[in-house]
Scaffold this motif. Sequence first.
Motif, PDB file in Angstrom:
ATOM      1  N   ALA A 232      14.954   0.703   5.538  1.00  0.00           N
ATOM      2  CA  ALA A 232      16.128   0.450   6.193  1.00  0.00           C
ATOM      3  C   ALA A 232      16.207  -0.982   6.419  1.00  0.00           C
ATOM      4  N   ALA A 233      15.173  -1.739   6.639  1.00  0.00           N
ATOM      5  CA  ALA A 233      15.347  -3.076   6.800  1.00  0.00           C
ATOM      6  C   ALA A 233      14.960  -4.027   5.452  1.00  0.00           C
ATOM      7  N   GLN A 234      14.245  -3.119   4.547  1.00  0.00           N
ATOM      8  CA  GLN A 234      13.952  -3.581   3.222  1.00  0.00           C
ATOM      9  C   GLN A 234      13.020  -4.542   3.462  1.00  0.00           C
ATOM     10  N   THR A 235      11.662  -4.194   4.196  1.00  0.00           N
ATOM     11  CA  THR A 235      10.608  -5.050   4.438  1.00  0.00           C
ATOM     12  C   THR A 235       9.347  -4.278   3.875  1.00  0.00           C
ATOM     13  N   ILE A 236       8.268  -4.866   3.760  1.00  0.00           N
ATOM     14  CA  ILE A 236       7.074  -4.107   3.363  1.00  0.00           C
ATOM     15  C   ILE A 236       6.018  -4.914   4.264  1.00  0.00           C
ATOM     16  N   THR A 237       5.178  -4.362   4.769  1.00  0.00           N
ATOM     17  CA  THR A 237       3.770  -4.757   5.400  1.00  0.00           C
ATOM     18  C   THR A 237       2.689  -4.570   4.701  1.00  0.00           C
ATOM     19  N   LEU A 238       1.954  -5.570   4.493  1.00  0.00           N
ATOM     20  CA  LEU A 238       0.666  -5.711   3.720  1.00  0.00           C
ATOM     21  C   LEU A 238      -0.580  -6.058   4.485  1.00  0.00           C
ATOM     22  N   ALA A 239      -1.841  -5.481   4.074  1.00  0.00           N
ATOM     23  CA  ALA A 239      -3.130  -6.244   4.869  1.00  0.00           C
ATOM     24  C   ALA A 239      -3.138  -7.543   4.518  1.00  0.00           C
ATOM     25  N   ARG A 240      -3.295  -8.369   5.543  1.00  0.00           N
ATOM     26  CA  ARG A 240      -3.312  -9.795   5.363  1.00  0.00           C
ATOM     27  C   ARG A 240      -4.767 -10.461   4.561  1.00  0.00           C
ATOM     28  N   THR A 241      -4.396 -11.047   3.754  1.00  0.00           N
ATOM     29  CA  THR A 241      -5.403 -12.009   2.737  1.00  0.00           C
ATOM     30  C   THR A 241      -4.927 -13.285   2.573  1.00  0.00           C
ATOM     31  N   PRO A 242      -6.001 -14.191   2.039  1.00  0.00           N
ATOM     32  CA  PRO A 242      -5.451 -15.568   1.733  1.00  0.00           C
ATOM     33  C   PRO A 242      -4.227 -15.567   0.571  1.00  0.00           C
ATOM     34  N   ASP A 243      -4.029 -14.545   0.066  1.00  0.00           N
ATOM     35  CA  ASP A 243      -2.919 -14.527  -0.749  1.00  0.00           C
ATOM     36  C   ASP A 243      -1.663 -13.912  -0.351  1.00  0.00           C
ATOM     37  N   THR A 244      -1.788 -12.787   0.392  1.00  0.00           N
ATOM     38  CA  THR A 244      -0.586 -12.320   0.850  1.00  0.00           C
ATOM     39  C   THR A 244       0.028 -12.866   2.085  1.00  0.00           C
ATOM     40  N   GLU A 245      -0.725 -13.936   2.595  1.00  0.00           N
ATOM     41  CA  GLU A 245       0.045 -14.782   3.769  1.00  0.00           C
ATOM     42  C   GLU A 245       0.680 -16.134   3.310  1.00  0.00           C
ATOM     43  N   LEU A 246       0.724 -16.219   1.883  1.00  0.00           N
ATOM     44  CA  LEU A 246       1.140 -17.427   1.458  1.00  0.00           C
ATOM     45  C   LEU A 246       2.793 -17.339   1.642  1.00  0.00           C
ATOM     46  N   PRO A 247       3.414 -18.693   1.763  1.00  0.00           N
ATOM     47  CA  PRO A 247       4.747 -18.708   1.561  1.00  0.00           C
ATOM     48  C   PRO A 247       5.357 -18.625   0.204  1.00  0.00           C
ATOM     49  N   GLY A 248       6.663 -18.142  -0.009  1.00  0.00           N
ATOM     50  CA  GLY A 248       7.117 -18.273  -1.010  1.00  0.00           C
ATOM     51  C   GLY A 248       7.404 -16.842  -1.786  1.00  0.00           C
ATOM     52  N   ARG A 249       7.702 -16.744  -3.219  1.00  0.00           N
ATOM     53  CA  ARG A 249       8.053 -15.674  -3.951  1.00  0.00           C
ATOM     54  C   ARG A 249       7.041 -15.009  -4.648  1.00  0.00           C
ATOM     55  N   TYR A 250       6.695 -13.786  -4.723  1.00  0.00           N
ATOM     56  CA  TYR A 250       5.826 -13.050  -5.486  1.00  0.00           C
ATOM     57  C   TYR A 250       5.971 -11.649  -5.856  1.00  0.00           C
ATOM     58  N   GLY A 251       5.146 -11.214  -6.494  1.00  0.00           N
ATOM     59  CA  GLY A 251       5.168  -9.753  -6.842  1.00  0.00           C
ATOM     60  C   GLY A 251       4.289  -8.782  -6.245  1.00  0.00           C
ATOM     61  N   LEU A 252       4.450  -7.309  -6.528  1.00  0.00           N
ATOM     62  CA  LEU A 252       3.531  -6.603  -5.989  1.00  0.00           C
ATOM     63  C   LEU A 252       3.187  -5.493  -6.766  1.00  0.00           C
ATOM     64  N   PHE A 253       2.137  -5.169  -7.788  1.00  0.00           N
ATOM     65  CA  PHE A 253       2.038  -4.205  -8.347  1.00  0.00           C
ATOM     66  C   PHE A 253       1.680  -2.726  -7.590  1.00  0.00           C
ATOM     67  N   THR A 254       2.289  -1.643  -7.861  1.00  0.00           N
ATOM     68  CA  THR A 254       2.007  -0.619  -7.173  1.00  0.00           C
ATOM     69  C   THR A 254       1.994   0.463  -7.811  1.00  0.00           C
ATOM     70  N   THR A 255       1.702   1.823  -7.070  1.00  0.00           N
ATOM     71  CA  THR A 255       1.726   3.076  -7.863  1.00  0.00           C
ATOM     72  C   THR A 255       2.770   3.915  -6.935  1.00  0.00           C
ATOM     73  N   GLY A 256       3.245   5.064  -7.569  1.00  0.00           N
ATOM     74  CA  GLY A 256       4.183   5.948  -6.777  1.00  0.00           C
ATOM     75  C   GLY A 256       5.575   5.925  -7.576  1.00  0.00           C
ATOM     76  N   THR A 257       6.597   5.775  -7.013  1.00  0.00           N
ATOM     77  CA  THR A 257       7.989   5.749  -7.343  1.00  0.00           C
ATOM     78  C   THR A 257       8.398   4.355  -8.023  1.00  0.00           C
ATOM     79  N   GLU A 258       7.675   3.357  -7.698  1.00  0.00           N
ATOM     80  CA  GLU A 258       7.884   2.023  -8.044  1.00  0.00           C
ATOM     81  C   GLU A 258       6.538   1.496  -8.776  1.00  0.00           C
ATOM     82  N   SER A 259       6.513   0.773  -9.917  1.00  0.00           N
ATOM     83  CA  SER A 259       5.314   0.181 -10.177  1.00  0.00           C
ATOM     84  C   SER A 259       5.197  -1.160 -10.062  1.00  0.00           C
ATOM     85  N   TYR A 260       6.247  -1.718  -9.480  1.00  0.00           N
ATOM     86  CA  TYR A 260       6.148  -3.328  -9.490  1.00  0.00           C
ATOM     87  C   TYR A 260       7.565  -3.615  -8.713  1.00  0.00           C
ATOM     88  N   VAL A 261       7.188  -4.238  -7.512  1.00  0.00           N
ATOM     89  CA  VAL A 261       8.552  -4.713  -6.640  1.00  0.00           C
ATOM     90  C   VAL A 261       8.353  -6.277  -6.398  1.00  0.00           C
TER      91      VAL A 261
END
Length: 401
Positions: A67-96
């Motif tokens: 509904a909110a179009q948000t995703i929550t990830l485990a915090r790492t030195p990379d995932t906490e960086l500001p800016g725009r990134y990509g996420l490789f996933t498995t399931g109905t989406e391979s990349y977001v």
Amino acid sequence: MKPFRRAAGTGAEPGLATGIRIALTVLSTALGVVLGALAILSLRVAREVVTPARRKADTRIVDLDIAAQTITLARTPDTELPGRYGLFTTGTESYVKLGSVLSQDATTVKRKLLTQVGAQSRLSPDAAFSGWYYDHPEQLHLPYTAELIGSSVGPCPAWLFPAGDGDTWVIQVHGRGTTRAECLRAIPVFHALGITSLVVSYRNDGEAPRSRTGTYGLGSTEWRDVDAAIGYARRHGARRVILMGWSMGGAISLQVALGSAHRDLISGIVLESPVVDWRIVLDYQASQMHIPGTVAGLAMGALQSPWATPLTRTGGAIPFDSLDVVARAAELRHPILILHSDDDGFVPSDASHRLAEARPDLVELDSFDVARHTKLWNYDQERWSAAITSWLRRHELAPQG
């Protein structure tokens, strides 16, 4: 009565000698086992270095709010960086695509989704955080064509983005364990300056042909495929070429600059989070993985020894001396811009700093503080783009118009 005398070679002495022999046998056996284990472990490490990497999960999806179009990830030195990134996933989406950080706590980071995820979407928890952002050339909304570059291993796929009058080209070289999509972030900067972009693949990267061994040469073999791309550019009207290398692509680009038959066509080099000296990189990664220094040293020794190539499966010794561009700094002849973050986390910036110190007449280093490995564009796109644009103009590498 005569005093009792122990006969020579009898009594306790034979027992002592036997004990010493047993102890020495046990020790030599134990030493052999230890050395054998070290050798096996060292070979495993050596093979890991030259085996083309596969993408591994480095974070977890904790929550997906459709509904909110948000995703929550485990915090790492990379995932906490500001800016725009990509996420490789498995399931109905391979990349977001991921936008800015919305909130975070000690263990998680919530980010905005920039890829619309539908109500029926299902994503597996394991995911890989990426600096790619763009994963297909169509997303740049720029005209391009698919090309094939002939090399000694066969035709290597490439994307060609024409711009300007076609006199100046940049050849983009991706890093270890990735593909040419990694380089797409840079295309708009060069395109806006009227510079044609050729985004190449090279042997064993999963898109270009496989070599006989199927292993990396850490730049010592791959550079020939990039050199073939320079020849392609020359045949198609390029009068000067800029090389841009990302991570191991930096090592490859530097080897091209040092060994190419087309050196006269090369006008400059841009390096993003580059490998400048593999020994520094491998020592650092070994320490991060808690691999003993002895094992790491034996692994590098095996990789650079011709006798060990049947065991390391490299097909040839890795020439670490030739790949050490700090030691070969006097051979450089082209202006170089290095963009590197001091908190890289994968390829330490030490060698980049040393190269800038060794050749201040040619090498300019723009060091970041909090951008991690090959994510400088993502962290601060404006600064990254301005640094490249300014450098190109100062060296008169951008077409006048």
